[in-house]
Write a protein that holds these residues in place. Structure first.
Motif, PDB file in Angstrom:
ATOM      1  N   LEU A   1      56.096  49.503  44.628  1.00 59.84           N
ATOM      2  CA  LEU A   1      55.961  49.668  43.180  1.00 59.84           C
ATOM      3  C   LEU A   1      55.858  48.326  42.463  1.00 59.84           C
ATOM      4  CD1 LEU A   1      58.475  52.596  42.607  1.00 59.84           C
ATOM      5  CD2 LEU A   1      55.982  52.694  42.501  1.00 59.84           C
ATOM      6  N   GLU A   2      56.552  47.334  42.980  1.00 58.89           N
ATOM      7  CA  GLU A   2      56.441  45.982  42.420  1.00 58.89           C
ATOM      8  C   GLU A   2      55.005  45.485  42.539  1.00 58.89           C
ATOM      9  OE1 GLU A   2      58.470  43.805  40.987  1.00 58.89           O
ATOM     10  OE2 GLU A   2      60.548  44.328  41.477  1.00 58.89           O
ATOM     11  N   ARG A   3      54.419  45.685  43.698  1.00 59.43           N
ATOM     12  CA  ARG A   3      53.063  45.205  43.938  1.00 59.43           C
ATOM     13  C   ARG A   3      52.051  45.949  43.061  1.00 59.43           C
ATOM     14  NH1 ARG A   3      52.758  46.098  49.053  1.00 59.43           N
ATOM     15  NH2 ARG A   3      51.368  47.910  49.077  1.00 59.43           N
ATOM     16  N   VAL A   4      52.239  47.276  42.941  1.00 62.29           N
ATOM     17  CA  VAL A   4      51.345  48.067  42.110  1.00 62.29           C
ATOM     18  C   VAL A   4      51.449  47.643  40.656  1.00 62.29           C
ATOM     19  CG1 VAL A   4      50.886  50.390  41.231  1.00 62.29           C
ATOM     20  CG2 VAL A   4      51.343  50.044  43.664  1.00 62.29           C
ATOM     21  N   SER A   5      52.668  47.438  40.176  1.00 66.75           N
ATOM     22  CA  SER A   5      52.875  47.047  38.780  1.00 66.75           C
ATOM     23  C   SER A   5      52.225  45.708  38.465  1.00 66.75           C
ATOM     24  CB  SER A   5      54.379  46.975  38.476  1.00 66.75           C
ATOM     25  OG  SER A   5      54.990  48.231  38.614  1.00 66.75           O
ATOM     26  N   LYS A   6      52.406  44.748  39.345  1.00 68.42           N
ATOM     27  CA  LYS A   6      51.823  43.430  39.118  1.00 68.42           C
ATOM     28  C   LYS A   6      50.298  43.485  39.131  1.00 68.42           C
ATOM     29  CE  LYS A   6      55.749  40.816  40.959  1.00 68.42           C
ATOM     30  NZ  LYS A   6      56.241  39.915  42.048  1.00 68.42           N
ATOM     31  N   SER A   7      49.761  44.297  40.036  1.00 67.88           N
ATOM     32  CA  SER A   7      48.309  44.435  40.097  1.00 67.88           C
ATOM     33  C   SER A   7      47.760  45.057  38.815  1.00 67.88           C
ATOM     34  CB  SER A   7      47.918  45.295  41.307  1.00 67.88           C
ATOM     35  OG  SER A   7      46.535  45.532  41.345  1.00 67.88           O
ATOM     36  N   ASN A   8      48.429  46.093  38.330  1.00 67.17           N
ATOM     37  CA  ASN A   8      47.971  46.746  37.100  1.00 67.17           C
ATOM     38  C   ASN A   8      48.223  45.895  35.862  1.00 67.17           C
ATOM     39  OD1 ASN A   8      46.917  49.068  38.299  1.00 67.17           O
ATOM     40  ND2 ASN A   8      48.913  50.063  38.360  1.00 67.17           N
ATOM     41  N   ASP A   9      49.227  45.018  35.918  1.00 63.25           N
ATOM     42  CA  ASP A   9      49.437  44.068  34.820  1.00 63.25           C
ATOM     43  C   ASP A   9      48.228  43.153  34.671  1.00 63.25           C
ATOM     44  OD1 ASP A   9      51.917  45.083  34.228  1.00 63.25           O
ATOM     45  OD2 ASP A   9      53.026  43.542  35.321  1.00 63.25           O
ATOM     46  N   LEU A  10      47.682  42.737  35.820  1.00 58.87           N
ATOM     47  CA  LEU A  10      46.503  41.876  35.792  1.00 58.87           C
ATOM     48  C   LEU A  10      45.278  42.650  35.315  1.00 58.87           C
ATOM     49  CD1 LEU A  10      46.948  39.907  39.157  1.00 58.87           C
ATOM     50  CD2 LEU A  10      47.322  39.050  36.831  1.00 58.87           C
ATOM     51  N   ASN A  11      45.161  43.889  35.770  1.00 58.35           N
ATOM     52  CA  ASN A  11      44.003  44.693  35.397  1.00 58.35           C
ATOM     53  C   ASN A  11      43.951  44.987  33.903  1.00 58.35           C
ATOM     54  OD1 ASN A  11      43.103  44.826  38.045  1.00 58.35           O
ATOM     55  ND2 ASN A  11      44.136  46.754  38.479  1.00 58.35           N
ATOM     56  N   ARG A  12      45.115  45.186  33.290  1.00 59.00           N
ATOM     57  CA  ARG A  12      45.123  45.551  31.874  1.00 59.00           C
ATOM     58  C   ARG A  12      44.669  44.390  30.989  1.00 59.00           C
ATOM     59  NH1 ARG A  12      50.130  44.962  28.950  1.00 59.00           N
ATOM     60  NH2 ARG A  12      49.849  47.060  28.118  1.00 59.00           N
ATOM     61  N   ARG A  13      44.669  43.175  31.523  1.00 59.54           N
ATOM     62  CA  ARG A  13      44.166  42.035  30.757  1.00 59.54           C
ATOM     63  C   ARG A  13      42.645  42.101  30.596  1.00 59.54           C
ATOM     64  NH1 ARG A  13      47.438  36.911  33.478  1.00 59.54           N
ATOM     65  NH2 ARG A  13      49.578  37.658  33.046  1.00 59.54           N
ATOM     66  N   PHE A  14      42.006  42.748  31.562  1.00 59.16           N
ATOM     67  CA  PHE A  14      40.543  42.804  31.549  1.00 59.16           C
ATOM     68  C   PHE A  14      40.011  44.173  31.122  1.00 59.16           C
ATOM     69  CE2 PHE A  14      41.946  39.808  34.832  1.00 59.16           C
ATOM     70  CZ  PHE A  14      41.349  38.646  34.387  1.00 59.16           C
ATOM     71  N   HIS A  15      40.870  45.195  31.233  1.00 59.04           N
ATOM     72  CA  HIS A  15      40.440  46.545  30.870  1.00 59.04           C
ATOM     73  C   HIS A  15      41.375  47.086  29.793  1.00 59.04           C
ATOM     74  CE1 HIS A  15      37.823  46.482  34.390  1.00 59.04           C
ATOM     75  NE2 HIS A  15      38.859  46.075  35.092  1.00 59.04           N
ATOM     76  N   ARG A  16      40.834  47.364  28.643  1.00 54.70           N
ATOM     77  CA  ARG A  16      41.645  47.812  27.509  1.00 54.70           C
ATOM     78  C   ARG A  16      41.668  49.335  27.383  1.00 54.70           C
ATOM     79  NH1 ARG A  16      44.821  43.541  26.294  1.00 54.70           N
ATOM     80  NH2 ARG A  16      43.598  41.611  26.213  1.00 54.70           N
TER      81      ARG A  16
END
Length: 207
Positions: free
Chosen positions: A26-41
């Motif tokens: 879950l830590e890995r998934v959260s960090k990955s999606n944190d990065l994705n939300r910077r590029f996808h609104r």
């Protein structure tokens, strides 16, 4: 050292190793999606989002839930299944650092109510999760609707998720675990329902 997992699972002092690795995923998934939300609104806000990222880590938060909720270990695997279903059914609400804690406490609450004969009420879970009872009630209702009230988990689905988490464990500690997914599931006190075909629910949370 095959008995190490069982010893950890039954230890009242520490989190089962299986759950520790679940928090790692879950830590890995959260960090990955944190990065994705910077590029996808396209991600929308929900009742599960906090204004700021909680200071407590996912591992520590899951450890706290395990220590105080006193639910069966299998509840955490089923909670993981629920989280995966939720993200599949709500693609605009991926798990990230802003919502993972509330999603976790809610998924364990719902899982305990579905799996265990005896469980704590919402007020207790609210105290464990560091939120109000009113918010806990709201999160539970929203989570259930987000799942479409699809609560049943078949043994096949349960073993699938156990197998996935076991692979994560073997990748990180290959010499410590020799149990099969079936043995892991049995050790986690499997008691799932049997009347639903879960072949479509085998997508894991990992990116």
């Amino acid at each position: 050292m095959a008995d190490q997992l069982e010893a950890t699972t039954t230890s009242p002092e520490s989190m089962p190793r299986m759950i520790a690795f679940m928090s790692s995923v879950l830590e890995r998934v959260s960090k990955s999606n944190d990065l994705n939300r910077r590029f996808h609104r396209t991600q929308k806000l929900s009742v599960f989002h906090s204004l700021t990222t909680p200071t407590i880590s996912i591992h520590s938060y899951l450890q706290r839930i395990f220590n105080y909720a006193d639910c069966s270990p299998s509840c955490f695997i089923v909670a993981y299944v629920y989280l995966d279903r939720f993200t599949q059914m709500q693609p605009l609400l991926p798990i990230d650092s802003f919502n993972v804690h509330r999603l976790l406490i809610t998924s364990v609450l719902v899982s305990a109510k579905f799996m265990d004969d005896i469980y704590y009420n919402n007020a207790f879970y609210a105290r464990v999760g560091g939120i109000s009872t009113q918010e806990m009630n709201l999160l539970e209702v929203d989570f259930l609707f987000g799942l479409g009230f699809q609560m049943n988990v078949t043994p096949a689905t349960y073993y699938t998720y156990c197998s996935y988490l076991q692979r994560e464990m073997l990748l990180q500690s290959p010499l410590q675990f020799a149990d099969s997914p079936v043995d892991l599931a049995r050790r986690l006190k499997l008691h799932c329902s049997f009347d639903e075909d879960e072949s479509t629910h085998q997508k894991q949370l990992a990116v």
